[in-house]
Design an enzyme around this catalytic site. Structure first.
Site, mmCIF file in Angstrom:
data_model
loop_
_atom_site.group_PDB
_atom_site.id
_atom_site.type_symbol
_atom_site.label_atom_id
_atom_site.label_comp_id
_atom_site.label_asym_id
_atom_site.label_seq_id
_atom_site.Cartn_x
_atom_site.Cartn_y
_atom_site.Cartn_z
ATOM 1 N N HIS B 62 0.856 -1.199 0.000
ATOM 2 C CA HIS B 62 0.000 0.000 0.000
ATOM 3 C C HIS B 62 0.883 1.236 0.000
ATOM 4 O O HIS B 62 1.354 1.677 1.053
ATOM 5 C CB HIS B 62 -0.904 -0.018 1.241
ATOM 6 C CG HIS B 62 -1.896 1.104 1.302
ATOM 7 N ND1 HIS B 62 -3.253 0.892 1.299
ATOM 8 C CD2 HIS B 62 -1.741 2.448 1.374
ATOM 9 C CE1 HIS B 62 -3.889 2.062 1.371
ATOM 10 N NE2 HIS B 62 -2.975 3.016 1.420
ATOM 11 N N HIS B 64 1.437 5.192 -1.938
ATOM 12 C CA HIS B 64 0.926 6.226 -2.848
ATOM 13 C C HIS B 64 2.057 6.630 -3.789
ATOM 14 O O HIS B 64 2.780 7.571 -3.517
ATOM 15 C CB HIS B 64 0.361 7.394 -2.046
ATOM 16 C CG HIS B 64 -0.861 7.028 -1.275
ATOM 17 N ND1 HIS B 64 -2.107 7.002 -1.853
ATOM 18 C CD2 HIS B 64 -1.027 6.595 -0.001
ATOM 19 C CE1 HIS B 64 -3.002 6.602 -0.960
ATOM 20 N NE2 HIS B 64 -2.373 6.340 0.184
ATOM 21 N N GLY B 69 -2.427 12.552 -0.350
ATOM 22 C CA GLY B 69 -2.710 13.760 0.415
ATOM 23 C C GLY B 69 -3.640 14.724 -0.282
ATOM 24 O O GLY B 69 -4.465 14.330 -1.091
ATOM 25 N N THR B 100 -7.778 9.646 -1.037
ATOM 26 C CA THR B 100 -8.855 10.627 -0.964
ATOM 27 C C THR B 100 -8.976 11.387 -2.280
ATOM 28 O O THR B 100 -10.057 11.614 -2.785
ATOM 29 C CB THR B 100 -8.554 11.674 0.129
ATOM 30 O OG1 THR B 100 -8.089 10.998 1.278
ATOM 31 C CG2 THR B 100 -9.785 12.480 0.450
ATOM 32 N N ARG B 164 -14.505 10.611 4.776
ATOM 33 C CA ARG B 164 -14.082 10.985 3.419
ATOM 34 C C ARG B 164 -14.585 9.985 2.375
ATOM 35 O O ARG B 164 -14.305 10.108 1.198
ATOM 36 C CB ARG B 164 -12.557 11.057 3.359
ATOM 37 C CG ARG B 164 -11.973 12.181 4.180
ATOM 38 C CD ARG B 164 -10.501 11.954 4.457
ATOM 39 N NE ARG B 164 -10.302 10.810 5.344
ATOM 40 C CZ ARG B 164 -9.112 10.346 5.728
ATOM 41 N NH1 ARG B 164 -8.009 10.920 5.268
ATOM 42 N NH2 ARG B 164 -9.019 9.327 6.551
ATOM 43 N N ARG B 228 -5.629 1.246 13.405
ATOM 44 C CA ARG B 228 -5.798 2.662 13.726
ATOM 45 C C ARG B 228 -6.657 2.881 14.976
ATOM 46 O O ARG B 228 -6.630 3.955 15.576
ATOM 47 C CB ARG B 228 -6.387 3.411 12.536
ATOM 48 C CG ARG B 228 -7.841 3.090 12.269
ATOM 49 C CD ARG B 228 -8.330 3.743 10.997
ATOM 50 N NE ARG B 228 -8.019 5.161 10.985
ATOM 51 C CZ ARG B 228 -7.851 5.871 9.862
ATOM 52 N NH1 ARG B 228 -7.982 5.288 8.686
ATOM 53 N NH2 ARG B 228 -7.579 7.146 9.920
ATOM 54 N N ASP B 284 1.733 2.795 3.720
ATOM 55 C CA ASP B 284 0.982 3.993 3.326
ATOM 56 C C ASP B 284 1.958 5.069 2.837
ATOM 57 O O ASP B 284 1.709 6.266 2.968
ATOM 58 C CB ASP B 284 0.133 4.523 4.481
ATOM 59 C CG ASP B 284 -1.128 5.234 3.993
ATOM 60 O OD1 ASP B 284 -1.338 5.310 2.759
ATOM 61 O OD2 ASP B 284 -1.894 5.707 4.846
#
Lengths: 381, 388
Positions: B62, B64, B69, B100, B164, B228, B284
């Site tokens: 995972h 990006h 962001g 997002t 979100r 989390r 992440d």
């Protein structure tokens, strides 16, 4: 897995004398002396291909095959079935570019892409042209440029029909847009980005291509790649002229006469580095490419080093396949081993994997493992 | 043309003891007790790794790749991590996602970024879609993307239990999962629905309902960020019994936070007795890690980094956990879930993705597909636009 091909005369495609070739998995690791017994002692898994009395050439690249079968233009029953792995590899072909033709309704880009992926799973190197006869062209993602960017296997647009009643009479302005869109897709993705043209029988011949080059379109000859240029001497003359401007041009082997046309091309000043040969298989067989090549060298005495680049390095250049079409360190382990005199195929290796071994098919189609069907069809033509 | 690694203590991830490893081109050709001196014609480079630990290159499931962001304004868009940010963290394979922001960031950009990393020597794939439903795609459908596009292996990160998210309904979620699953069947690719799980109290509720009412196998539902919230983590451990593989994120956790750090979470996972192959850890990386207040405003901003994986690994080994157990969630477990051929293990025929750590677990060398990217602790290969 190590593979050592020893005692063969290397044509890389230029003649390089007798040397061994060492393959590391799928790549050419070394060309030169390799001590077989030393490797044997190490207990490494390896395979030896004895090429004594043979020539070793890069695997053939066929830039034009109707992998889903031919369109069949005399009714549904005249469609031909898909081209299989064994038909391709027994012709010495280790890289193939699939194309759609007249029929882009029943035969789709998604279907062609799936066929290409299937051949890749079986060990071949396979690519495709995005499009078909029609303009605007068929695509996977609704645009040729997106296809170029997003679909790894797409190398350019094609086969777009000109000078053919089955095409849609594309005019120079819309053809130029298509050519440039494909070109930009090629720049952005680092791929060939050329447009492959089916040239039909109409006496318009290459007029549309010249209109693009001579009109106010910013199209360059290097972006164009016409095929079927042996329909007449007049067409061939135009193709020779186009090659002189920088385009690659392609002869298909469907009607035979490869020897005649290669000679004609060379005798009339055609640039030898701009000519490629394809099978256009679909209705015909990929084997035809190999048979015509064989005939040209063995019977008509065209030197091997003259014709070999037309099915290997020239094709890799126009398709921008950077690790194909030559026997060089770091290049893909795609090789054909042929008897020196008869050019009979002894071994075909694709990305290091044996496809033909000692003249016998060594790799079957994957689907055969899961079927009870017996398929043994022989064309009568 | 060959590289011979000698006298390495090898974890494949299972412990093999002291071994020699022969690498040719991009692959591992041989692993064994002792390789004889190779003939000179093979031009072999030998490297003595006595005293070092050799592990498979880590797989970050995972990341990006394009940068993530943008959740607190345009100035918070994270730039794309460069090549050595992966390799200096021993990561040799990264799986890209959109988060997002799946409006200004596109699947096309993500795909091409993954291709760029591959051209630079790393291994990279990606998911189609982002947080939102219907997922953004290249070809108009999730199934089409997985079928047609070589590097797209699944869909995600689709957000659930998060302010979100698109607040997907159970039917919408099932439709997406089914598309991913069938795409996976047709292509042999992962075919998973990778789910971003937010802080919401609904937790994994949607996944449990999906498993209750559909025939879709549990492996298709792959929730991430499950550490989390502490209560969420308990749900995650439980749901592995239904076939799901759960993904822990290696973000920083403050002492007073209602969350588990990745080492703490893995430790609890091991202790729970849940199946050892149903947990993975990801970074992440490149994503921003905003902390929101009750009104949904960002109060603090961090950035994920692929280097977090190796930190988690070292921390757990220092706490005394066996190397092989800690490695699996960052190597073999990920490769199995994502159906990545020749990845996540050190075996003959597998890709030569190899990390060499010294006795103190510092990274000495990292090889990706047969090429050294980090050598003697220095990033020797960098991306084209990377600052030097």
């Amino acid at each position: 897995m190590l593979t050592i091909i020893e005692n063969g005369e290397i044509y890389a495609p230029e003649p390089c004398g007798r040397q061994s070739v060492l393959l590391l998995d799928g790549k050419i690791g070394k060309i030169g002396d390799v001590d077989l017994h030393a490797v044997e002692r190490l207990g490494l898994e390896f395979r030896v291909i004895d090429a004594a009395g043979c020539v070793v050439a890069p695997g053939f690249i066929d830039p034009h095959e109707h992998l889903l079968g031919g369109s069949g233009e005399e009714g549904f029953s005249t469609q031909t079935p898909m081209i299989t792995l064994s038909e391709i590899v027994t012709a010495g072909i280790t890289s193939v570019v699939g194309a759609l033709g007249v029929d882009t309704t029943m035969k789709t880009m998604a279907g062609l892409l799936a066929r290409v992926k299937g051949l890749k799973e079986e060990g071949l190197s396979a690519f495709l042209w995005s499009g078909g006869y029609n303009v605007p062209p068929s695509s996977v993602t609704q645009s040729i440029r997106n296809d170029m960017m997003f679909i790894d296997e797409v190398v350019g647009a094609g086969e777009i029909a000109i000078a053919d009643k089955r095409g849609l009479c594309p005019q120079a302005p819309e053809l130029a847009k298509l050519v440039l869109d494909t070109h930009v897709g090629g720049l952005l993705s680092g791929k060939a980005g050329i447009t492959h043209f089916h040239v039909g029988e109409h006496d318009q011949r290459l007029k549309r291509l010249r209109e693009m080059l001579e009109g106010d379109f910013a199209v360059e000859a290097e972006m164009l790649y016409p095929t079927h240029i042996t329909r007449s001497e007049a067409l061939m003359d135009e193709a020779i002229e186009l090659a002189g401007r920088g385009a690659h041009v392609d002869i298909d082997t469907v009607e035979g006469e490869l020897t005649r046309w290669v000679r004609y091309y060379l005798d009339h000043g055609g640039d030898p580095s701009k000519l490629t040969i394809s099978s256009d298989s679909g209705a015909s067989s990929p084997k035809k490419l190999y048979e015509e090549f064989c005939h040209a060298v063995v019977h008509a005495r065209i030197p091997l080093e003259t014709i070999l680049p037309m099915i290997t390095s020239n094709t890799a250049t126009v398709l921008k396949l950077k690790t194909k079409g030559a026997i060089k360190t770091g290049f893909d382990g795609d090789l054909v081993v042929m008897e020196a005199r008869s050019l009979e195929i002894r071994h075909v290796v694709a990305s290091g994997q044996s496809m033909v071994f000692d003249g016998e098919l060594a790799r079957n189609e994957n689907f055969l493992e899961t079927t009870t069907r017996v398929i043994d069809l022989v064309g009568t033509k | 043309v060959l590289i011979l690694l000698r006298n390495a203590t090898v974890y494949a991830p299972e412990p093999l003891g002291v071994r020699d490893i022969l690498v040719g081109h991009e692959r591992i050709l041989w692993i064994g007790e002792r390789m004889e001196r190779l003939p000179a014609a093979l031009d072999t480079i030998e490297l003595d790794l006595e005293g070092s630990i050799v592990i498979p290159g880590l797989i970050d499931g995972h990341a990006h790749l394009t940068g993530g962001g943008g959740e607190a304004g345009a100035e918070t868009r994270v730039p794309a991590p460069w090549l050595s940010q992966y390799t200096t963290g021993a990561v040799t394979t990264a799986i890209g996602v959109l988060g997002t922001d799946d409006v200004t960031r596109t699947t096309g950009d993500l795909l091409v970024t993954a291709r760029g990393l591959v051209a630079d020597g790393l291994s990279a794939w990606c998911h189609t879609g982002g947080y939102h439903v219907p997922p953004v795609t290249l070809t108009g459908s999730v199934r089409g993307d997985i079928t047609h596009v070589d590097r797209i292996i699944g869909v995600g990160e689709i957000a659930i239990s998060d302010h979100r998210s698109s607040q997907p309904t159970i039917d919408e979620l099932l439709r997406i999962a089914a598309d991913a699953h069938v795409g996976g069947l047709m292509t042999g690719k992962a075919g998973i629905l990778h789910l971003h799980v937010g802080d919401g109290p609904r937790g994994l509720d949607l996944i449990r309902r999906a498993l209750d009412i559909s025939e879709i196998p549990g492996r298709v539902f792959n929730p991430t960020h499950v550490n989390r919230r502490r209560a969420l983590f308990e749900e995650a451990v439980e749901i592995t019994a239904r076939g799901c593989v759960v993904d822990i994120t290696a973000f920083d956790v403050a002492a007073d936070e209602d969350a588990w750090s990745a080492p703490d979470a893995l430790e609890r996972y091991f202790a729970s007795g849940a199946p050892a192959d149903r947990v993975t850890v990801s970074s992440d990386g490149g994503g921003c890690l905003p902390v929101f207040n009750d009104e949904g405003r960002v109060v603090r901003m961090g950035v994920g980094d692929s280097g977090a994986l190796v930190k988690c690994f070292c921390e757990l080994v220092r706490r005394g956990h066996p190397v092989e157990r800690v490695l699996a969630p960052m190597t073999s477990n990920v490769a199995t879930l994502l159906r990545l051929p020749r990845k996540g293990r050190l075996l003959p025929g597998y890709d030569a993705d190899i990390a060499v750590l010294d006795e103190t677990l510092d990274i000495r060398h990292v090889m990706a597909r047969g090429t050294w990217h980090v050598y003697d602790g220095v990033a020797v290969r960098r991306g084209m636009f990377e600052p030097r």
